[in-house]
Design a protein around this motif. Structure first.
Motif, PDB file in Angstrom:
ATOM      1  N   GLN A 141      42.999  41.349 -24.028  1.00  0.00           N
ATOM      2  CA  GLN A 141      43.422  42.566 -24.719  1.00  0.00           C
ATOM      3  C   GLN A 141      42.366  42.963 -25.742  1.00  0.00           C
ATOM      4  N   ASP A 142      42.333  44.249 -26.067  1.00  0.00           N
ATOM      5  CA  ASP A 142      41.427  44.754 -27.094  1.00  0.00           C
ATOM      6  C   ASP A 142      42.145  44.713 -28.440  1.00  0.00           C
ATOM      7  N   PRO A 143      41.678  43.884 -29.398  1.00  0.00           N
ATOM      8  CA  PRO A 143      42.380  43.797 -30.689  1.00  0.00           C
ATOM      9  C   PRO A 143      42.160  45.022 -31.582  1.00  0.00           C
TER      10      PRO A 143
ATOM     11  N   GLY B 206      31.518  38.831 -32.555  1.00  0.00           N
ATOM     12  CA  GLY B 206      31.431  39.671 -33.749  1.00  0.00           C
ATOM     13  C   GLY B 206      32.468  40.781 -33.743  1.00  0.00           C
ATOM     14  N   PHE B 207      32.484  41.561 -32.678  1.00  0.00           N
ATOM     15  CA  PHE B 207      33.444  42.663 -32.582  1.00  0.00           C
ATOM     16  C   PHE B 207      34.872  42.151 -32.733  1.00  0.00           C
ATOM     17  N   LEU B 208      35.190  41.054 -32.065  1.00  0.00           N
ATOM     18  CA  LEU B 208      36.569  40.546 -32.087  1.00  0.00           C
ATOM     19  C   LEU B 208      36.943  40.040 -33.475  1.00  0.00           C
TER      20      LEU B 208
ATOM     21  N   GLU C 227      40.457  45.023 -22.240  1.00  0.00           N
ATOM     22  CA  GLU C 227      41.497  46.023 -21.967  1.00  0.00           C
ATOM     23  C   GLU C 227      40.925  47.449 -22.029  1.00  0.00           C
ATOM     24  N   PRO C 228      41.205  48.263 -21.023  1.00  0.00           N
ATOM     25  CA  PRO C 228      40.726  49.659 -21.062  1.00  0.00           C
ATOM     26  C   PRO C 228      41.325  50.393 -22.268  1.00  0.00           C
ATOM     27  N   CYS C 229      40.513  51.222 -22.906  1.00  0.00           N
ATOM     28  CA  CYS C 229      40.963  51.865 -24.146  1.00  0.00           C
ATOM     29  C   CYS C 229      41.981  52.966 -23.866  1.00  0.00           C
TER      30      CYS C 229
ATOM     31  N   ALA D 137      32.330  51.243 -19.867  1.00  0.00           N
ATOM     32  CA  ALA D 137      32.035  50.545 -18.617  1.00  0.00           C
ATOM     33  C   ALA D 137      32.812  51.135 -17.436  1.00  0.00           C
ATOM     34  N   GLU D 138      34.108  51.400 -17.664  1.00  0.00           N
ATOM     35  CA  GLU D 138      34.985  51.886 -16.592  1.00  0.00           C
ATOM     36  C   GLU D 138      34.481  53.220 -16.041  1.00  0.00           C
ATOM     37  N   VAL D 139      33.999  54.078 -16.938  1.00  0.00           N
ATOM     38  CA  VAL D 139      33.548  55.412 -16.521  1.00  0.00           C
ATOM     39  C   VAL D 139      32.325  55.301 -15.609  1.00  0.00           C
TER      40      VAL D 139
ATOM     41  N   ARG E 168      35.668  41.046 -36.324  1.00  0.00           N
ATOM     42  CA  ARG E 168      35.814  42.202 -37.220  1.00  0.00           C
ATOM     43  C   ARG E 168      37.142  42.925 -36.976  1.00  0.00           C
ATOM     44  N   MET E 169      37.509  43.091 -35.711  1.00  0.00           N
ATOM     45  CA  MET E 169      38.768  43.780 -35.418  1.00  0.00           C
ATOM     46  C   MET E 169      39.977  42.975 -35.902  1.00  0.00           C
ATOM     47  N   ARG E 170      39.871  41.644 -35.825  1.00  0.00           N
ATOM     48  CA  ARG E 170      41.029  40.801 -36.200  1.00  0.00           C
ATOM     49  C   ARG E 170      41.120  40.552 -37.699  1.00  0.00           C
TER      50      ARG E 170
ATOM     51  N   PRO F 247      28.131  49.207 -32.980  1.00  0.00           N
ATOM     52  CA  PRO F 247      29.333  48.454 -33.360  1.00  0.00           C
ATOM     53  C   PRO F 247      30.363  48.304 -32.244  1.00  0.00           C
ATOM     54  N   ASN F 248      30.077  48.811 -31.073  1.00  0.00           N
ATOM     55  CA  ASN F 248      31.029  48.674 -29.963  1.00  0.00           C
ATOM     56  C   ASN F 248      30.896  47.301 -29.295  1.00  0.00           C
ATOM     57  N   PRO F 249      31.920  46.908 -28.546  1.00  0.00           N
ATOM     58  CA  PRO F 249      31.860  45.619 -27.843  1.00  0.00           C
ATOM     59  C   PRO F 249      31.053  45.707 -26.547  1.00  0.00           C
ATOM     60  N   ASN F 250      30.726  44.549 -25.988  1.00  0.00           N
ATOM     61  CA  ASN F 250      30.121  44.480 -24.651  1.00  0.00           C
ATOM     62  C   ASN F 250      31.248  44.465 -23.647  1.00  0.00           C
TER      63      ASN F 250
HETATM   64  C1  AOF Z   1      36.707  50.257 -22.996  1.00  0.00           C
HETATM   65  N1  AOF Z   1      35.559  50.165 -22.303  1.00  0.00           N
HETATM   66  O1  AOF Z   1      33.342  49.937 -22.195  1.00  0.00           O
HETATM   67  C2  AOF Z   1      34.343  49.854 -24.315  1.00  0.00           C
HETATM   68  C3  AOF Z   1      35.583  49.881 -25.033  1.00  0.00           C
HETATM   69  O2  AOF Z   1      34.031  55.284 -29.878  1.00  0.00           O
HETATM   70  P1  AOF Z   1      34.318  54.902 -28.464  1.00  0.00           P
HETATM   71  O3  AOF Z   1      34.999  55.980 -27.702  1.00  0.00           O
HETATM   72  O4  AOF Z   1      33.114  54.364 -27.751  1.00  0.00           O
HETATM   73  O5  AOF Z   1      35.402  53.735 -28.524  1.00  0.00           O
HETATM   74  C4  AOF Z   1      35.034  52.501 -29.043  1.00  0.00           C
HETATM   75  C5  AOF Z   1      36.201  51.564 -28.939  1.00  0.00           C
HETATM   76  O6  AOF Z   1      36.637  51.452 -27.576  1.00  0.00           O
HETATM   77  C6  AOF Z   1      35.821  50.165 -29.371  1.00  0.00           C
HETATM   78  O7  AOF Z   1      36.090  49.949 -30.745  1.00  0.00           O
HETATM   79  C7  AOF Z   1      36.703  49.295 -28.470  1.00  0.00           C
HETATM   80  O8  AOF Z   1      38.012  49.185 -28.974  1.00  0.00           O
HETATM   81  C8  AOF Z   1      36.742  50.109 -27.190  1.00  0.00           C
HETATM   82  N2  AOF Z   1      35.583  49.734 -26.356  1.00  0.00           N
HETATM   83  N3  AOF Z   1      36.721  50.054 -24.326  1.00  0.00           N
HETATM   84  O9  AOF Z   1      37.766  50.538 -22.413  1.00  0.00           O
HETATM   85  C9  AOF Z   1      34.369  49.971 -22.886  1.00  0.00           C
HETATM   86  N4  AOF Z   1      33.160  49.708 -24.953  1.00  0.00           N
END
Ligand code: AOF
Ligand code: ZN
Length: 369
Positions: A101-103, A137-139, A73-75, A51-53, A141-143, A23-26
């Motif tokens: 941005q990450d919604p 899909g991810f976007l 956007e980085p989480c 991805a960042e890691v 669902r989040m919105r 269920p995570n985004p690309n």
């Molecule tokens: C990022 N870089 O590569 C991804 C992000 O359960 P986790 O820790 O994997 O967190 C999932 C959430 O993190 C996901 O719903 C989305 O908001 C974000 N995905 N963020 O900085 C990434 N895959």
């Protein structure tokens, strides 16, 4: 221009995860110092590093003073993994360029804000359209809480799906079926109905050797994931003997009432409210969103296709047209009871038209009024 070049690379990397991250985004990331790519990565699977890691690990000390290009956007939250905005800050990155941005309400701007607070030069919006297309899909669902729904149809040139007798197999070509395998593989779930299960007894799986060669080069056999099979079964007609029940991966039966039979461990029944003695489709999709289904690929008959369109839940129609004529007695593509006036006919816009082997694939977006 340079920024676009690196972001395009990050988008290309992100796409490598398109079969596995749900269920995570690309997400893709590229780290650049003095005009040189020093780190690259993409998110492969939920629970694994973001991805960042991956990109920071590859860059090591070279991340100091570098620019990070990320497609999302980085989480900023502790999910299955720690916050990427902290990892970027700790590594000494001096600039972050995000496509969008990450919604996700757990992030929603906080990732960019915290980077900025740490003194990093932050921007977003570069190649945003491409980044949106990557994660429909991810976007969605989040919105909205709902999954992205694609309805697949296959027909002859005159819009027929079967002969009057019901004979229907192989109207479209092997190339079209391979294309369908790839699109199934990218979806969180494949949805069908008990009517289709009873009529065709399909397995509704992704078969690795039926994927095209270019897909196989980006998707290793050992990473194969079976999308969840979801069957709309309001009358409890699916039985443990149907072929899809024995397949690997999960099967979910959407029912009004759950039965007391014993099912294999990978089969789950879930109850959905009724609507005119059927499954209420809007409630069902809302439940699927809650169950973290980002995208649904629908393969079913004309009745269900019509019901989905009339319920207004289809985001995209994918139609494969074979260059054959089946004549007027053949069965139609879509059952639309009550449609009498042209003014009420569902309308679409074409978003893509291309040839797939001998067939044509049309991609359409419904115009909901
Ligand atoms: C990022 N870089 O590569 C991804 C992000 O359960 P986790 O820790 O994997 O967190 C999932 C959430 O993190 C996901 O719903 C989305 O908001 C974000 N995905 N963020 O900085 C990434 N895959
Ligand atoms: Zn992250």
């Amino acid at each position: 221009m340079r920024d676009e070049f690196y972001m395009a690379r990050a988008l290309e990397l992100a796409r490598l995860g398109c079969f596995t991250t749900t269920p995570n985004p690309n997400v893709g990331c590229v780290i650049v110092r003095d005009g040189e790519i020093v780190g690259e990565g993409y998110h492969r699977r939920a629970g694994e590093p973001h991805a960042e890691v991956h990109a920071l690990r590859m860059a090591g000390d070279k991340a100091r003073g570098a620019t990070a290009y990320v497609t999302l956007e980085p989480c900023s939250h502790h999910g299955r993994t720690p916050p990427c905005c902290d990892a970027l800050t700790a590594a000494g990155v001096s600039r972050v360029v995000a496509a969008m941005q990450d919604p996700n309400p757990q992030v929603a701007g906080r990732g960019l804000y915290r980077l900025q607070q740490a003194g990093i030069d932050v921007s977003h919006g570069l190649m945003m359209q491409e980044a949106e297309a990557l994660n429909r899909g991810f976007l969605k669902r989040m919105r909205t809480g709902f999954p992205w729904v694609q309805l697949k149809l296959g027909a002859s040139l005159d819009g027929r799906t079967a002969m009057a007798s019901g004979e229907s197999q192989w109207i479209t070509s092997p190339e079209a079926r391979r294309d369908v395998q790839r699109l199934r593989a990218q979806s969180s779930a494949i949805l069908s109905t008990s009517a289709t299960v009873l009529a065709d007894n399909p397995s509704l799986t992704v078969r690795y050797d039926e994927l095209d060669a270019s897909t196989r080069s980006r998707y290793a056999a050992e990473d194969l994931r079976q999308p969840v099979r979801i069957i709309v079964d309001s009358q409890n007609r699916v039985t443990p003997q149907h072929r899809l029940i024995a397949q690997s991966g999960e099967t979910w039966l959407a029912r009004n009432e759950i039965d007391a039979q014993s099912w294999p461990d990978n089969v789950t029944q879930f109850s959905v409210p009724r609507h005119h003695n059927r499954i209420d489709l809007v409630s069902m999709f809302m439940l699927l969103g809650k169950k973290q289904i980002n995208s649904v690929w629908v393969e079913a008959g004309a009745q269900f296709a019509g019901a989905l369109l009339q319920a207004g839940v289809v985001d995209e129609l994918i139609v494969y047209l074979a260059p054959k004529l089946l004549g007027e007695a053949g069965r139609g593509l879509c059952h639309l009871p009550g449609l009498e006036r042209l003014a009420d006919a569902p309308e679409f816009t074409f978003s893509d038209v291309r040839q797939v082997g001998p067939d044509v694939r049309l991609t359409l977006t419904p115009k909901y009024r």
